[in-house]
Write a protein that holds these residues in place. Structure first.
Motif, mmCIF file in Angstrom:
data_model
loop_
_atom_site.group_PDB
_atom_site.id
_atom_site.type_symbol
_atom_site.label_atom_id
_atom_site.label_comp_id
_atom_site.label_asym_id
_atom_site.label_seq_id
_atom_site.Cartn_x
_atom_site.Cartn_y
_atom_site.Cartn_z
ATOM 1 N N HIS A 156 30.516 34.829 20.858
ATOM 2 C CA HIS A 156 30.922 35.364 22.158
ATOM 3 C C HIS A 156 31.516 34.278 23.050
ATOM 4 O O HIS A 156 31.366 33.094 22.773
ATOM 5 C CB HIS A 156 29.762 36.068 22.876
ATOM 6 N N VAL A 157 32.209 34.721 24.092
ATOM 7 C CA VAL A 157 32.800 33.798 25.063
ATOM 8 C C VAL A 157 32.305 34.131 26.467
ATOM 9 O O VAL A 157 31.968 35.273 26.779
ATOM 10 C CB VAL A 157 34.349 33.825 25.039
ATOM 11 N N HIS A 158 32.260 33.087 27.285
ATOM 12 C CA HIS A 158 32.007 33.191 28.718
ATOM 13 C C HIS A 158 33.233 32.610 29.406
ATOM 14 O O HIS A 158 33.701 31.534 29.023
ATOM 15 C CB HIS A 158 30.784 32.362 29.136
ATOM 16 N N ILE A 159 33.737 33.309 30.403
ATOM 17 C CA ILE A 159 34.920 32.860 31.127
ATOM 18 C C ILE A 159 34.640 32.923 32.618
ATOM 19 O O ILE A 159 34.192 33.959 33.126
ATOM 20 C CB ILE A 159 36.145 33.751 30.804
ATOM 21 N N LEU A 160 34.915 31.842 33.309
ATOM 22 C CA LEU A 160 34.926 31.827 34.769
ATOM 23 C C LEU A 160 36.382 31.671 35.172
ATOM 24 O O LEU A 160 37.057 30.716 34.752
ATOM 25 C CB LEU A 160 34.094 30.670 35.317
ATOM 26 N N CYS A 161 36.888 32.642 35.922
ATOM 27 C CA CYS A 161 38.300 32.595 36.293
ATOM 28 C C CYS A 161 38.539 33.358 37.592
ATOM 29 O O CYS A 161 37.670 34.074 38.086
ATOM 30 C CB CYS A 161 39.174 33.170 35.187
ATOM 31 N N LEU A 162 39.744 33.175 38.115
ATOM 32 C CA LEU A 162 40.232 34.004 39.215
ATOM 33 C C LEU A 162 41.108 35.080 38.599
ATOM 34 O O LEU A 162 41.973 34.787 37.762
ATOM 35 C CB LEU A 162 41.045 33.174 40.205
ATOM 36 N N LEU A 163 40.872 36.323 38.971
ATOM 37 C CA LEU A 163 41.681 37.422 38.440
ATOM 38 C C LEU A 163 43.089 37.386 39.029
ATOM 39 O O LEU A 163 43.273 37.013 40.192
ATOM 40 C CB LEU A 163 41.049 38.765 38.785
ATOM 41 N N PRO A 164 44.080 37.807 38.248
ATOM 42 C CA PRO A 164 45.430 37.930 38.804
ATOM 43 C C PRO A 164 45.466 39.053 39.841
ATOM 44 O O PRO A 164 44.775 40.060 39.684
ATOM 45 C CB PRO A 164 46.296 38.265 37.589
ATOM 46 N N LYS A 165 46.253 38.872 40.871
ATOM 47 C CA LYS A 165 46.272 39.869 41.951
ATOM 48 C C LYS A 165 47.078 41.115 41.614
ATOM 49 O O LYS A 165 46.907 42.140 42.258
ATOM 50 C CB LYS A 165 46.792 39.246 43.250
ATOM 51 N N ASN A 166 47.920 41.046 40.591
ATOM 52 C CA ASN A 166 48.795 42.183 40.290
ATOM 53 C C ASN A 166 48.334 43.034 39.117
ATOM 54 O O ASN A 166 49.061 43.927 38.684
ATOM 55 C CB ASN A 166 50.226 41.679 40.025
ATOM 56 N N LEU A 167 47.141 42.773 38.593
ATOM 57 C CA LEU A 167 46.597 43.574 37.498
ATOM 58 C C LEU A 167 45.209 44.061 37.874
ATOM 59 O O LEU A 167 44.447 43.328 38.504
ATOM 60 C CB LEU A 167 46.485 42.733 36.214
ATOM 61 N N SER A 168 44.884 45.265 37.463
ATOM 62 C CA SER A 168 43.515 45.733 37.632
ATOM 63 C C SER A 168 42.633 44.954 36.650
ATOM 64 O O SER A 168 43.133 44.410 35.658
ATOM 65 C CB SER A 168 43.409 47.228 37.336
ATOM 66 N N PRO A 169 41.323 44.898 36.900
ATOM 67 C CA PRO A 169 40.448 44.217 35.928
ATOM 68 C C PRO A 169 40.582 44.791 34.519
ATOM 69 O O PRO A 169 40.612 44.040 33.536
ATOM 70 C CB PRO A 169 39.045 44.448 36.499
ATOM 71 N N GLY A 170 40.712 46.092 34.395
ATOM 72 C CA GLY A 170 40.869 46.702 33.077
ATOM 73 C C GLY A 170 42.169 46.299 32.390
ATOM 74 O O GLY A 170 42.188 46.027 31.186
ATOM 75 N N GLU A 171 43.264 46.286 33.144
ATOM 76 C CA GLU A 171 44.546 45.861 32.583
ATOM 77 C C GLU A 171 44.485 44.395 32.154
ATOM 78 O O GLU A 171 44.980 44.025 31.087
ATOM 79 C CB GLU A 171 45.665 46.034 33.606
ATOM 80 N N PHE A 172 43.870 43.573 32.996
ATOM 81 C CA PHE A 172 43.727 42.152 32.692
ATOM 82 C C PHE A 172 42.924 41.954 31.409
ATOM 83 O O PHE A 172 43.317 41.199 30.510
ATOM 84 C CB PHE A 172 43.060 41.434 33.871
ATOM 85 N N MET A 173 41.794 42.641 31.281
ATOM 86 C CA MET A 173 40.952 42.486 30.101
ATOM 87 C C MET A 173 41.663 42.985 28.845
ATOM 88 O O MET A 173 41.531 42.393 27.776
ATOM 89 C CB MET A 173 39.619 43.210 30.294
ATOM 90 N N ALA A 174 42.418 44.063 28.966
ATOM 91 C CA ALA A 174 43.163 44.572 27.811
ATOM 92 C C ALA A 174 44.163 43.524 27.322
ATOM 93 O O ALA A 174 44.272 43.279 26.112
ATOM 94 C CB ALA A 174 43.874 45.874 28.169
ATOM 95 N N LYS A 175 44.879 42.886 28.226
ATOM 96 C CA LYS A 175 45.835 41.841 27.854
ATOM 97 C C LYS A 175 45.123 40.638 27.248
ATOM 98 O O LYS A 175 45.560 40.086 26.232
ATOM 99 C CB LYS A 175 46.659 41.395 29.061
#
Length: 103
Positions: A55-74
């Protein structure tokens, strides 16, 4: 047009399918670097990426132009494609993920 600003820090956790230990130490750093590249290219900011063989752990800032779901899918689709092409043709991430806001 006014400028937009977003600062959405999150902790993300997801695992390999069935917790299979695909992320061995010899490829783990490359996977983490690839994940960071995806995050940064989508407009987010990778802060710290770690994890274990399954598994992975990620600490990041989300992009402002994608929903969390869209971001995770990419993030998951592009990293799956990379590891399948480079290392394991049958690699898959788990279906879901955990995404938690942090301050």
């Amino acid at each position: 047009m006014p400028a937009s600003y977003a600062h959405l820090a999150v902790h993300i956790v997801f695992s390999t399918h069935n917790h299979k230990t695909w992320l061995k130490p010899e490829i783990r750093d490359a996977m983490h670097a690839y994940l960071a590249g995806i995050i940064n290219r989508t407009g987010g900011k990778a802060i710290k990426i770690g994890g274990t063989q399954d598994h992975v752990h990620i600490l990041c800032l989300l992009p402002k132009n994608l929903s969390p779901g869209e971001f995770m899918a990419k993030l998951k689709a592009n990293s799956s494609k990379w590891i399948r092409e480079k290392h394991f043709p049958d690699f898959h991430w788990q279906d879901g993920y955990g995404l938690f806001s942090v301050s």
